[in-house]
Design a protein around this motif. Structure first.
Motif: not given
Length: 83
Positions: A68-83
Motif C-alpha cells: 500500500a505504501d509503494a502504491f501511494c509513493l508511486w501515485s505521488d511520483y506520477t502526479a509530480e511527473m504529470t504536473a
C-alpha cells in the motif's frame, strides 16, 4: 534424497540466480546492446524493489502495508511527473 534434474542448466546455482533478469530481458524482446540492457535494468530494478518487498522477511500484514505504501509513493511520483 536430493532432487537432481537432468537438464544441463537446472542444477547450476549461478545461472539460476540470474533467472529473473533473463526473464525480464526475454519479455522486453532482447536488447540491442549490453549498454541498453544495463540502462533499462538499472531503472527497472529501482522500481521493482519498491513494488516487490522481500516477502520472506515480512508477515502478511506488514507485506500488505508495504505494498500500500509503494502504491501511494508511486501515485505521488506520477502526479509530480504529470504536473
Amino acid at each position: 534424497d536430493a532432487d537432481h534434474r537432468a537438464h544441463k542448466g537446472l542444477n547450476n546455482r549461478i545461472e539460476n540466480a540470474h533467472r529473473q533478469t533473463r526473464k525480464r530481458e526475454k519479455i522486453m524482446g532482447r536488447f540491442k546492446s549490453p549498454r541498453q540492457a544495463q540502462r533499462f535494468l538499472s531503472a527497472h530494478d529501482q522500481i521493482n524493489t519498491i513494488f516487490r518487498p522481500r516477502r520472506y522477511k515480512l508477515s502478511a500484514r506488514s507485506w500488505r502495508h508495504a505494498r500500500a505504501d509503494a502504491f501511494c509513493l508511486w501515485s505521488d511520483y506520477t502526479a509530480e511527473m504529470t504536473a
